[in-house]
Enzyme design. Structure first.
Site, PDB file in Angstrom:
ATOM      1  N   GLU A 208      28.701  40.655  37.315  1.00 30.33           N
ATOM      2  CA  GLU A 208      29.153  39.356  37.780  1.00 30.33           C
ATOM      3  C   GLU A 208      28.922  39.300  39.291  1.00 30.33           C
ATOM      4  O   GLU A 208      27.922  38.790  39.745  1.00 30.33           O
ATOM      5  CB  GLU A 208      30.624  39.137  37.400  1.00 30.33           C
ATOM      6  CG  GLU A 208      30.925  37.683  37.239  1.00 30.33           C
ATOM      7  CD  GLU A 208      31.965  37.367  36.165  1.00 30.33           C
ATOM      8  OE1 GLU A 208      32.408  36.250  36.144  1.00 30.33           O
ATOM      9  OE2 GLU A 208      32.332  38.257  35.359  1.00 30.33           O
TER      10      GLU A 208
ATOM     11  N   GLU B  64      42.367  42.679  38.157  1.00 31.87           N
ATOM     12  CA  GLU B  64      42.015  41.313  37.767  1.00 31.87           C
ATOM     13  C   GLU B  64      43.155  40.630  37.012  1.00 31.87           C
ATOM     14  O   GLU B  64      43.394  39.435  37.189  1.00 31.87           O
ATOM     15  CB  GLU B  64      40.777  41.351  36.855  1.00 31.87           C
ATOM     16  CG  GLU B  64      40.325  39.991  36.357  1.00 31.87           C
ATOM     17  CD  GLU B  64      39.004  40.061  35.601  1.00 31.87           C
ATOM     18  OE1 GLU B  64      38.635  41.171  35.148  1.00 31.87           O
ATOM     19  OE2 GLU B  64      38.346  39.020  35.486  1.00 31.87           O
TER      20      GLU B  64
HETATM   21  C1  BGC Z   1      35.650  35.800  37.271  1.00 32.73           C
HETATM   22  C2  BGC Z   1      36.829  35.149  37.916  1.00 32.73           C
HETATM   23  C3  BGC Z   1      36.549  33.694  37.938  1.00 32.73           C
HETATM   24  C4  BGC Z   1      36.557  33.274  36.497  1.00 32.73           C
HETATM   25  C5  BGC Z   1      36.495  31.827  36.229  1.00 32.73           C
HETATM   26  C6  BGC Z   1      35.585  35.319  35.857  1.00 32.73           C
HETATM   27  O1  BGC Z   1      34.597  35.888  35.134  1.00 32.73           O
HETATM   28  O2  BGC Z   1      35.690  37.176  37.365  1.00 32.73           O
HETATM   29  O3  BGC Z   1      37.391  35.768  38.945  1.00 32.73           O
HETATM   30  O4  BGC Z   1      37.324  32.916  38.761  1.00 32.73           O
HETATM   31  O5  BGC Z   1      35.560  33.950  35.782  1.00 32.73           O
HETATM   32  O6  BGC Z   1      37.472  31.555  35.399  1.00 32.73           O
END
Ligand code: BGC
Length: 920
Positions: free
Chosen positions: A506, A771
């Site tokens: 990501e 997270e």
């Molecule tokens: C990310 C988040 C992001 C989210 C959106 C995820 O995959 O890691 O931090 O804000 O997607 O909902």
């Protein structure tokens, strides 16, 4: 005894030198240009200058300043300000001063100094000289062509097999036969590159020229290479790899998107020039073109997400040094340049920041060794090995271990995050990857011929340098660990863009994460230029219809990629830079886009209620009640309107300021009608996050706010003082509690160790911010708690660290009235359970400190206020409210003003200096 004497002599001479320099006056220092110390090759034609003031005396102000800018240091020393002399300007301004001297052209070197006058009109000495230079501003300045080297064709099945081409090598031999006065290199690449000169790396940067929407802008970097040139033959080299330009990006492969790599182009290419100025005044330019030579080399794979592999047997010793025979090299291929405009890199590129030694080595399986580096960070390792030619070492990276001690990699998803090193078999070999990075605490090493020792691996912490601006200590140790974890995770993710996480596939500049965290980030570190750069990415990524997207840069062009609470970063982040640094230029730069965004929202609205839309991430990762998407959309629209009105005013656009103020009133009215009952309850959305947002965004009718806050507090208590909120709700909940008289409850949450809370993750060993609240639970381990989703479980995600804002604004109580900390507020929320807190924030006006302690039935407060600012200090009522200042009774203090006293606070106004208060 001897040592004591030495100490006394040092102390006395220290005091003496301070006084000799200071003379009771104010002294300017820490001169910066565009937020940077001595930047090279900028392209802002009216760069903003700033300095900090220091004094050993209280209540000091700057009444006037004089800035001189000259084209050489000699001229500056002789006060020959041939570029700009402001003369004596009666002004207290110390930052955001736009250069307005002679027009700055390409390559201009600027040496500058400042002196200041205090309130008694006494002048300081001149500051030390500072510097900036201009880059290549005109397109015509660039003499070269873009070059690349073909290294195979991608004919793999994109979902089955990775395509990881080798890095490209470029070189050019050139001769210098006159004495060199100075030389600069201006370079960029499509991809990421390392510049080499005569066998050495140029500069300390990595991953240059960074990540932008290369079709809109592409940055170049500037280096002073005078000291790296030699008489006679010289060789300039460059190694370029795919980087963000051509490599795998984000979760494209994971979601099986049609394109999984090569989002901006296929072959990495380089472009640039070295400009040499001889002592006789003549000049020469060595630019990239078809006379260079190109090749592949030992870097066989180089991908940010997947990793790097290096075959030392393929090294080409001396390729970037004079005397090398390059007969096997090819002629480079011309390359189409990216469409973007060439601009100077606006912030500091990624660097190696710190080296860390492993704390432990384990061997969970025979021959497989795991090095524990003690903390979760972003970066690489340096490998030091000995072995046979052709022996291949594999390095895998992870944030956590399974119960059996093996590396956990499920949460990396499609990021291979594996490096390979093939030995040449030539004694001790050392290797550090150049074009990849990982988010990890553990490195798994296999393929060794003998048991390793700790010296084999060195962790190298990398990030975009953002100088730390804060300190924090609390009486409660868990809170100190929390602060440390917040910093670790911020630094692990401020990597070219503010990434959501540094480990999985990501690493995108998610807008929601950025907006929720930006104020915390700015307390923790000087992020002014880092976010200035990212805002250009965000502005470039704005959708044609007006929404700001889910992340920036935004390589995947799909419809409806926006979300309430995420897209609002386009308003909130510029506003935060304005608030924290008094920066109005960022508003001007974003203004047209921000207006367009407001129109987009208004057009979607019905009777001023902005409906949900786009992806609707909601209160992302909340573990309890979920606020409705509609509520989030409507609330953020109101907040945006309020911030827009402030920003319009800041740039002198009164008409827009009125318009957005009215828009805010309309939204607020509609919002109240739709959502807030006459008892202050939120209709249909009776959730903690709904109250937190409505209270923080000023959407509550004044007379009902207390009722809303009471409802919020009772819900939290009913929930056992643990969290149920997600990314959007959590920090606002803390802020809303403290702003409405419930700080004690905020402290209970802050110090909570039951699940879900920050304390729970710390009690379970976290060295970073996770997270999810349930990234790990004692009952369900890594996967179960997180909804059976081990794949979506990062242990380095800064969003929940946004409590730092509360720690500084409320815990320590350091805030700004207006913008930029000229008028400071010191209003700590003291708490008998917490007992003590102490910390500081280095604002653009200098260091502010605040500390409080409840001890022996007394409240102690110690604060430090920088020169040229003043502070409103709120001393909470305590005991009999008998206040002493610096040991004297409050009424005898002649260096401060008592503004007001009531049953809650005594409010004082103080100037610069340190003050110790006691209250009993
Ligand atoms: C990310 C988040 C992001 C989210 C959106 C995820 O995959 O890691 O931090 O804000 O997607 O909902």
């Amino acid at each position: 005894m001897k040592a004591q004497w030495l100490l006394i002599v040092i102390l006395i001479s220290g005091i003496y030198t301070v006084n000799a320099r200071n003379n009771g006056k104010i002294v300017p220092g820490y001169l910066r240009c565009e937020y940077k110390v001595d930047p090279l090759g900028i392209d802002v034609t009216s760069p903003r200058l700033s300095w900090e003031l220091h004094s050993d005396q209280k209540n000091q102000y700057q009444s006037a300043y004089q800035v001189m800018v000259a084209s050489s240091v000699e001229k500056l020393n002789n006060d020959e300000a041939d570029l700009w002399d402001t003369g004596k300007v009666q002004s207290a301004l110390t930052n955001q001063l736009p250069y307005s001297g002679r027009e700055l052209l390409s390559r201009q070197e600027c040496y500058w100094k400042v002196r200041v006058w205090n309130a008694d009109d006494e002048v300081s000495a001149w500051s030390e000289a500072a510097y900036w230079s201009m880059g290549l501003i005109r397109y015509a300045d660039w003499k070269g062509t873009w070059i690349t080297h073909r290294a195979g064709v991608n004919n793999k099945d994109k979902y089955k097999e990775l395509y990881l081409p080798p890095a490209r090598y470029f070189r050019k031999s050139f001769s210098l036969d006159k004495k060199v006065k100075q030389a600069k290199a201006y370079f960029t690449s499509a991809g990421v590159f390392e510049l080499r000169l005569n066998g050495e790396k140029v500069g300390k940067d990595h991953f240059t020229p960074g990540w932008t929407d290369y079709d809109k802008r592409i940055y170049y970097v500037t280096y002073d290479v005078t000291g790296q040139l030699v008489d006679g033959e010289n060789v300039v080299g460059a190694i370029a790899a795919d980087g963000w330009y051509a490599g795998y990006l984000g979760f494209a492969l994971f979601i099986r998107s049609e394109r999984v790599r090569e989002f901006y182009g296929v072959d990495p290419a380089v472009f640039g020039q070295i400009e040499v100025e001889y002592e006789d005044g003549t000049k020469e330019i060595i630019a990239t073109d078809q006379t260079w030579q190109s090749n592949q080399g030992p870097v066989r794979e180089a991908d940010i997400l997947m990793g790097e592999s290096y075959d030392a047997r393929m090294e080409m010793p001396g390729w970037d040094r004079p005397g090398y025979d390059a007969k096997d090299w090819s002629k480079p291929r011309p390359s189409f340049p990216p469409d973007g405009k060439l601009e100077a890199y606006p912030t500091e590129p990624v660097r190696h920041i710190e080296e860390i030694r492993p704390v432990k080595i384990t061997e969970p399986k025979a021959g497989v060794y795991i090095f524990d580096l003690g903390k979760n960070f972003a970066g690489v390792v340096r490998l030091k090995v000995e072995g046979e030619s052709g022996q291949k070492i594999t390095l895998r990276y992870g944030e956590m271990l399974h119960d059996d001690g093996t590396l956990m990699t499920e949460n990396l998803r499609k990021a291979r995050a594996t490096d390979y090193y093939t030995l040449k078999g030539d004694g001790v070999e050392e290797w550090t990857p150049k074009f990849t990075y990982h988010g990890f605490q553990y490195v798994e090493v296999s393929g060794l011929s003998a048991k390793p020792d700790k010296g084999m691996i060195t962790g190298i912490v990398m990030n975009s340098p953002t100088p730390q601006a804060s300190t924090f200590r609390a009486a409660n140790n868990m809170s100190n660990t929390l602060y440390k974890n917040i910093l670790t995770t911020q630094f692990a993710n401020f990597f070219e863009v503010p990434t959501d996480c540094p480990q999985r596939d990501e690493r995108l500049g998610w807008t929601g994460d950025a907006q929720i965290y930006v104020r915390s980030a700015a307390y923790n570190a000087d992020v002014a230029s880092f976010f200035t750069k990212w805002l250009a990415d965000l502005d470039d990524a704005q959708r044609t219809y007006g929404a700001y997207p889910n992340y920036a840069p935004f390589p995947y062009s799909r419809a409806d990629q926006f979300s309430p609470g995420w897209m609002d970063a386009g308003i909130i982040v510029p506003h935060t830079l304005y608030k924290m640094y008094g920066d109005t230029r960022v508003i001007e730069r974003m203004y047209a886009g921000m207006k367009k965004f407001m129109t987009f929202q208004l057009e979607a609205s019905k009777d001023y209620i902005r409906p949900p839309g786009g992806m609707n991430y909601g209160d992302w990762l909340a573990v309890g009640q979920q606020v409705s998407d509609g509520f989030i959309a409507a609330a953020y629209f109101g907040y945006d309107a309020r911030l827009m009105s402030e920003m319009a005013k800041a740039i002198g656009n009164e008409e827009d300021a009125d318009y957005y103020a009215q828009l805010f009133e309309h939204i607020k009215k509609a919002f109240i009608k739709k959502y807030i009952t006459e008892d202050g309850i939120i209709r249909d959305d009776d959730t903690e996050t709904a109250y937190a947002l409505a209270l923080c965004f000023d959407l509550y009718p004044g007379h009902l706010a207390a009722k809303g806050a009471a409802r919020l507090a009772s819900m939290i208590r009913a929930n056992g003082n643990v969290f149920s909120t997600g990314f959007l709700g959590t920090k606002h909940l803390m802020l809303a509690l403290s702003a409405n008289g419930y700080s004690d409850l905020a402290y209970d949450l802050f110090m909570q160790t039951k699940y879900p809370s920050w304390g729970y993750s710390i009690e379970n060993g976290s060295t970073s911010i996770w997270e999810r609240w349930n990234s790990y639970t004692r009952e369900q381990g890594f996967g179960g708690g997180a909804g059976n989703n081990a794949k979506m479980n990062s242990f380095s995600h800064y969003a929940y660290g946004a409590v730092a804002e509360w720690m500084f604004r409320y815990g320590l109580g350091i805030d700004t009235e207006g913008v930029g900390f000229r008028d400071i507020i010191i209003r700590p929320q003291i708490n008998s359970r917490m007992k003590a807190m102490q910390g500081s924030y280095r604002s653009i006006n200098g260091k502010i400190s605040s500390g409080w302690e409840i001890k022996d039935n007394k409240l102690h407060m110690e604060i430090g206020i920088p020169v040229n600012t003043k502070a409103k200090v709120y001393i909470p009522a305590f005991g009999k409210n008998n206040i002493r200042v610096n040991g004297r009774s409050l009424h005898k203090a002649d260096d401060l003003t008592i503004l007001s006293r009531d049953s809650d606070h005594t409010v004082l106004e103080v100037g610069s200096g340190t003050y110790v208060f006691t209250c009993e």
